[in-house]
Design an enzyme around this catalytic site. Sequence first.
Site, PDB file in Angstrom:
ATOM      1  N   LYS A  74       0.691  -1.130   0.187  1.00 54.98           N
ATOM      2  CA  LYS A  74      -0.187   0.116   0.065  1.00 54.98           C
ATOM      3  C   LYS A  74       0.574   1.319   0.077  1.00 54.98           C
ATOM      4  O   LYS A  74       0.228   2.025  -1.128  1.00 54.98           O
ATOM      5  CB  LYS A  74      -0.623   0.078   1.015  1.00 54.98           C
ATOM      6  N   GLN A 125       8.892  -2.772  19.402  1.00 55.74           N
ATOM      7  CA  GLN A 125      10.078  -2.836  19.515  1.00 55.74           C
ATOM      8  C   GLN A 125      10.116  -3.695  20.507  1.00 55.74           C
ATOM      9  O   GLN A 125      11.522  -4.043  20.308  1.00 55.74           O
ATOM     10  CB  GLN A 125      10.112  -1.144  20.807  1.00 55.74           C
ATOM     11  N   GLU A 147       8.613 -10.103  28.825  1.00 55.20           N
ATOM     12  CA  GLU A 147       8.030  -9.357  29.008  1.00 55.20           C
ATOM     13  C   GLU A 147       6.871 -10.229  29.939  1.00 55.20           C
ATOM     14  O   GLU A 147       6.361 -10.690  30.417  1.00 55.20           O
ATOM     15  CB  GLU A 147       7.303  -8.977  27.682  1.00 55.20           C
ATOM     16  N   HIS A 173      -2.827  -1.574  23.556  1.00 53.90           N
ATOM     17  CA  HIS A 173      -0.866  -1.775  24.536  1.00 53.90           C
ATOM     18  C   HIS A 173      -1.262  -0.093  26.183  1.00 53.90           C
ATOM     19  O   HIS A 173      -1.769   0.521  25.480  1.00 53.90           O
ATOM     20  CB  HIS A 173      -0.121  -1.183  23.873  1.00 53.90           C
ATOM     21  N   ARG A 188      -2.070  -7.320  29.677  1.00 51.29           N
ATOM     22  CA  ARG A 188      -2.208  -5.497  28.814  1.00 51.29           C
ATOM     23  C   ARG A 188      -3.732  -5.256  29.437  1.00 51.29           C
ATOM     24  O   ARG A 188      -3.525  -4.271  29.419  1.00 51.29           O
ATOM     25  CB  ARG A 188      -2.084  -5.712  27.159  1.00 51.29           C
ATOM     26  N   HIS A 212      -3.573  -1.545  20.016  1.00 49.75           N
ATOM     27  CA  HIS A 212      -2.263  -1.625  19.450  1.00 49.75           C
ATOM     28  C   HIS A 212      -2.907  -3.099  18.752  1.00 49.75           C
ATOM     29  O   HIS A 212      -1.671  -2.898  17.568  1.00 49.75           O
ATOM     30  CB  HIS A 212      -1.398  -2.132  20.880  1.00 49.75           C
ATOM     31  N   ARG A 258      -3.617 -12.160  22.931  1.00 53.60           N
ATOM     32  CA  ARG A 258      -2.620 -12.198  22.665  1.00 53.60           C
ATOM     33  C   ARG A 258      -1.066 -12.341  23.550  1.00 53.60           C
ATOM     34  O   ARG A 258      -0.757 -11.043  24.022  1.00 53.60           O
ATOM     35  CB  ARG A 258      -1.740 -11.533  21.277  1.00 53.60           C
ATOM     36  N   LEU A 304       4.690 -11.153  15.719  1.00 53.45           N
ATOM     37  CA  LEU A 304       5.908 -11.615  15.114  1.00 53.45           C
ATOM     38  C   LEU A 304       6.019 -12.649  14.249  1.00 53.45           C
ATOM     39  O   LEU A 304       6.274 -13.025  13.140  1.00 53.45           O
ATOM     40  CB  LEU A 304       7.030 -10.590  15.560  1.00 53.45           C
TER      41      LEU A 304
HETATM   42  C1  SIN Z   1       6.479  -3.941  22.844  1.00 54.37           C
HETATM   43  O1  SIN Z   1       7.147  -3.774  22.633  1.00 54.37           O
HETATM   44  O2  SIN Z   1       5.881  -3.671  23.851  1.00 54.37           O
HETATM   45  C2  SIN Z   1       4.779  -4.867  22.332  1.00 54.37           C
HETATM   46  C3  SIN Z   1       5.246  -6.673  21.120  1.00 54.37           C
HETATM   47  C4  SIN Z   1       3.986  -6.603  21.493  1.00 54.37           C
HETATM   48  O3  SIN Z   1       3.581  -5.914  21.077  1.00 54.37           O
HETATM   49  O4  SIN Z   1       4.016  -7.889  21.626  1.00 54.37           O
END
Ligand code: SIN
Length: 526
Positions: free
Chosen positions: A36, A48, A114, A229, A275, A336, A371, A377
């Site tokens: 696009k 990130q 995380e 997020h 989250r 997000h 998620r 990714l």
């Molecule tokens: C983040 O870096 O906080 C986002 C990572 C994600 O959404 O998986």
Amino acid sequence: MTAPDLRPLIVGSGIAGLYVALRGREAGLAPTIVTKSRLDESNTRYAQGGIAAALGPDDSPARHLADTTAAGDGLVDPAAARILTDEAPRRIADLVRFGVPFDTADGQISLGREAAHSRARIVHAGGDATGFHIEETLRARVLEAGIDIRERTVLARLTPLPDGALVATLAQDGGGTEEVRAAPVVLATGGAGGLYRHSSNPAIATGDGFAVAFRAGALLADMEFIQFHPTAFARPGAPRYLITEALRGEGAKLVNAAGERFLPSGAGRGELAPRDVLCRAIRRELDRSGADHVYLDATGIPRDRLDARFPTISRFLATYGLDLSRDPVPVAPAAHYTIGGVATDLEGRTSLPGLLAVGEVASTGVHGANRLASNSLLEGLVFGERAVRQLRRSSPGGPLPPPVVLDLPSPPGEGEDRREARLAEVQELLWADAGILRSAGGLAAADRRFAELAREAEPPEGTLPGPGANAVVAGRLIVRAALAREESRGAHYRVDFPRPRATWRHALGLRRSPMPSRGERRARRA
Ligand code: SIN
């Protein structure tokens, strides 16, 4: 039926689209990528945190699977999530082979922590520039491989043919429309975060793939699950830039304007709670205080650690006169990630013959209702690899046949101003009524307005839908699904049904009703 002499068309150039194109090329195919914007503009570029994979000595795919399943709040597809977590280490090895410069220590890939992960398992690159390095590396390999690329071109329509092929109508920015017969078409168009007033996504993430697939008759699933997020930069006039969860993984704390912690003890893992839990806690704190942001305080983390691990965020904040090691950062939630999408099987096949979907646009069931961080990714890679197997089964090599150029007028009155006004209205509606806290009243009102917008925006016969019309279709799917799901689960929270309900422990499919026949229309009018 003999295999048609057709070539794969990949729509989208984030991690899923680029990876499928490269692996397809390695398998001897000659895909075309349609994108696009520019080849390197995508949601992936802004990621990130990183990619989750069980690589550490204390970890295993089974643990990764358990965390993925727990985060998904009862709706994770066990077979899909097992594939995701089992195949993750191999897909990271593919990225290393393509040259992605993951951060290492003592010769081993470094692993970050995380929220809702029981182990450190997030691979990252350039500290907090993981998506940028992935996008740049895959883009370089795609260019080296001489893959056919069409930038600033959108997939405007998919028309199924009786022989299992699809006609893809492509519209170039600035005019010009062409039709190509392709089988398969791989949708890798990303999500719909950009349809919300506050979003961590780039502006191009407006859910076009959902709208095109829906119009073509594909089954979609779980569109009500939009992940917010908790920590996006919140300063008036500034973009809602993501302030990665990895900062909380390193010990950053959420505080209010008075510097007080406000997370309820029920948040369990504090700043590393899921989250949705953090977003609701922040939303309640904002409602209580009347403020429009809280703060993420990373001042307790040593400066050299912040510099090494978060150089991109540090540079971004410096442009606003903020120093991570000294200043608490103003943050608020932002849309997000689109958890639902075009429903696929474990090989990326959708309900529409000839159409595959991979990455955020797809609904594989791996994320369930919520998620797990850094599984997105990964999903693009793992199910991208499986989609390539399908491509190999159905596509011969060679470039796309020359396009059949059509002259389809744009919808009347669909000028730039009208499109932008329509998008802005969709963003306000979704943020207000299909956001972090939802209710039947708000969703029903939004649904009525979406019905009006749909009548206005839908293109007349013989014209192509514009981006404003796609935004209306995708937004309406989210609202419809959120209204239907009368419970709270994962990322979907209904104030009028604040708990999960056993009767709702299933996916929610959405499909366009077939056009009534002329006879049926006559009978309805009579
Ligand atoms: C983040 O870096 O906080 C986002 C990572 C994600 O959404 O998986």
